[in-house]
Motif scaffolding. Structure first.
Motif, PDB file in Angstrom:
ATOM      1  N   ASP A 103     -50.447 -20.946  16.869  1.00 13.76           N
ATOM      2  CA  ASP A 103     -49.596 -19.846  16.404  1.00 13.76           C
ATOM      3  C   ASP A 103     -50.394 -18.606  16.035  1.00 13.76           C
ATOM      4  O   ASP A 103     -49.840 -17.541  15.820  1.00 13.76           O
ATOM      5  CB  ASP A 103     -48.744 -20.290  15.210  1.00 13.76           C
ATOM      6  CG  ASP A 103     -47.671 -21.289  15.629  1.00 13.76           C
ATOM      7  OD1 ASP A 103     -47.289 -21.303  16.817  1.00 13.76           O
ATOM      8  OD2 ASP A 103     -47.220 -22.056  14.761  1.00 13.76           O
ATOM      9  N   GLY A 104     -51.700 -18.729  15.929  1.00 10.41           N
ATOM     10  CA  GLY A 104     -52.557 -17.584  15.680  1.00 10.41           C
ATOM     11  C   GLY A 104     -52.741 -17.259  14.203  1.00 10.41           C
ATOM     12  O   GLY A 104     -52.293 -17.985  13.323  1.00 10.41           O
ATOM     13  N   TYR A 105     -53.405 -16.144  13.967  1.00 13.20           N
ATOM     14  CA  TYR A 105     -53.791 -15.747  12.619  1.00 13.20           C
ATOM     15  C   TYR A 105     -53.518 -14.263  12.413  1.00 13.20           C
ATOM     16  O   TYR A 105     -53.436 -13.500  13.367  1.00 13.20           O
ATOM     17  CB  TYR A 105     -55.279 -16.044  12.387  1.00 13.20           C
ATOM     18  CG  TYR A 105     -55.565 -17.518  12.463  1.00 13.20           C
ATOM     19  CD1 TYR A 105     -55.500 -18.308  11.339  1.00 13.20           C
ATOM     20  CD2 TYR A 105     -55.867 -18.116  13.680  1.00 13.20           C
ATOM     21  CE1 TYR A 105     -55.729 -19.677  11.409  1.00 13.20           C
ATOM     22  CE2 TYR A 105     -56.098 -19.484  13.767  1.00 13.20           C
ATOM     23  CZ  TYR A 105     -56.029 -20.251  12.627  1.00 13.20           C
ATOM     24  OH  TYR A 105     -56.242 -21.600  12.706  1.00 13.20           O
ATOM     25  N   ARG A 106     -53.395 -13.887  11.145  1.00 11.65           N
ATOM     26  CA  ARG A 106     -53.213 -12.493  10.763  1.00 11.65           C
ATOM     27  C   ARG A 106     -54.101 -12.206   9.560  1.00 11.65           C
ATOM     28  O   ARG A 106     -54.705 -13.107   9.007  1.00 11.65           O
ATOM     29  CB  ARG A 106     -51.749 -12.209  10.424  1.00 11.65           C
ATOM     30  CG  ARG A 106     -51.217 -13.045   9.269  1.00 11.65           C
ATOM     31  CD  ARG A 106     -49.716 -12.789   9.072  1.00 11.65           C
ATOM     32  NE  ARG A 106     -49.094 -13.816   8.288  1.00 11.65           N
ATOM     33  CZ  ARG A 106     -48.943 -13.787   6.973  1.00 11.65           C
ATOM     34  NH1 ARG A 106     -49.403 -12.763   6.278  1.00 11.65           N
ATOM     35  NH2 ARG A 106     -48.344 -14.768   6.336  1.00 11.65           N
ATOM     36  N   PRO A 112     -58.749 -14.137   7.597  1.00 11.27           N
ATOM     37  CA  PRO A 112     -57.568 -14.622   8.313  1.00 11.27           C
ATOM     38  C   PRO A 112     -56.743 -15.640   7.528  1.00 11.27           C
ATOM     39  O   PRO A 112     -57.281 -16.426   6.749  1.00 11.27           O
ATOM     40  CB  PRO A 112     -58.176 -15.298   9.550  1.00 11.27           C
ATOM     41  CG  PRO A 112     -59.508 -15.807   9.073  1.00 11.27           C
ATOM     42  CD  PRO A 112     -59.979 -14.777   8.075  1.00 11.27           C
ATOM     43  N   PRO A 155     -53.146 -18.200   8.600  1.00  7.51           N
ATOM     44  CA  PRO A 155     -52.268 -18.550   9.719  1.00  7.51           C
ATOM     45  C   PRO A 155     -51.045 -17.628   9.772  1.00  7.51           C
ATOM     46  O   PRO A 155     -50.483 -17.250   8.738  1.00  7.51           O
ATOM     47  CB  PRO A 155     -51.862 -19.991   9.415  1.00  7.51           C
ATOM     48  CG  PRO A 155     -53.002 -20.520   8.582  1.00  7.51           C
ATOM     49  CD  PRO A 155     -53.434 -19.358   7.739  1.00  7.51           C
ATOM     50  N   ASN A 156     -50.655 -17.239  10.981  1.00  2.67           N
ATOM     51  CA  ASN A 156     -49.516 -16.340  11.188  1.00  2.67           C
ATOM     52  C   ASN A 156     -48.244 -16.814  10.507  1.00  2.67           C
ATOM     53  O   ASN A 156     -47.485 -16.012   9.989  1.00  2.67           O
ATOM     54  CB  ASN A 156     -49.226 -16.180  12.681  1.00  2.67           C
ATOM     55  CG  ASN A 156     -49.850 -14.934  13.246  1.00  2.67           C
ATOM     56  OD1 ASN A 156     -50.144 -13.992  12.526  1.00  2.67           O
ATOM     57  ND2 ASN A 156     -50.062 -14.934  14.546  1.00  2.67           N
ATOM     58  N   ASN A 157     -47.993 -18.100  10.538  1.00  3.56           N
ATOM     59  CA  ASN A 157     -46.724 -18.591  10.026  1.00  3.56           C
ATOM     60  C   ASN A 157     -46.796 -19.081   8.584  1.00  3.56           C
ATOM     61  O   ASN A 157     -45.917 -19.783   8.130  1.00  3.56           O
ATOM     62  CB  ASN A 157     -46.139 -19.667  10.953  1.00  3.56           C
ATOM     63  CG  ASN A 157     -47.116 -20.768  11.258  1.00  3.56           C
ATOM     64  OD1 ASN A 157     -48.248 -20.726  10.805  1.00  3.56           O
ATOM     65  ND2 ASN A 157     -46.695 -21.747  12.026  1.00  3.56           N
TER      66      ASN A 157
END
Length: 127
Positions: free
Chosen positions: A26-29, A38, A40-42
């Protein structure tokens, strides 16, 4: 009308329950407290811990399956933190408290089963 509202609330609840689970894909932000760290995105942000003289900024996130019973973070997450240029200070680790350093800043990551905290340590702290 009440029936429709009830169905909508249940639907949103079911969808949100599924989306807040750790998945490396789900990626990172960027963390809200430090654009270079960073998360996790969710991950869902919740009320953070209070800051102290040792903690300059704090953020708390809820996410299912982010850590195990001992507070071990997923290896993929640790690799992502390193990819963003942070070096883990292995000698400073205490239990499930991980410290990372980059450009003179120190970040602390505390993982629990379904929640994790990110702290930007104050400049007064020397680990």
């Amino acid at each position: 009308m009440k029936r429709i509202a009830g169905i909508l609330i249940i639907g949103v609840w079911l969808l949100s329950g599924c989306s807040y689970t750790f998945a490396h894909e789900d990626g990172y932000r960027m963390a809200v407290i430090n654009e270079g760290f960073p998360v996790p995105n969710n991950a869902y942000e919740v009320k953070p811990e209070d800051c102290t003289t040792e903690i300059a900024k704090s953020a708390k996130y809820k996410m299912n399956n982010i850590g195990d019973e001992e507070g071990t973070p997923p290896p993929e997450y640790l690799k992502e933190i390193e990819k963003w240029g942070w070096t883990e200070m292995l000698d400073e680790r205490v239990g499930n408290v991980h410290y990372f350093k980059k450009n003179g800043k120190i970040m602390s990551l505390i993982i629990q089963r379904d929640v994790f905290d990110v702290f930007e340590m104050s400049d007064e702290v020397k680990l």
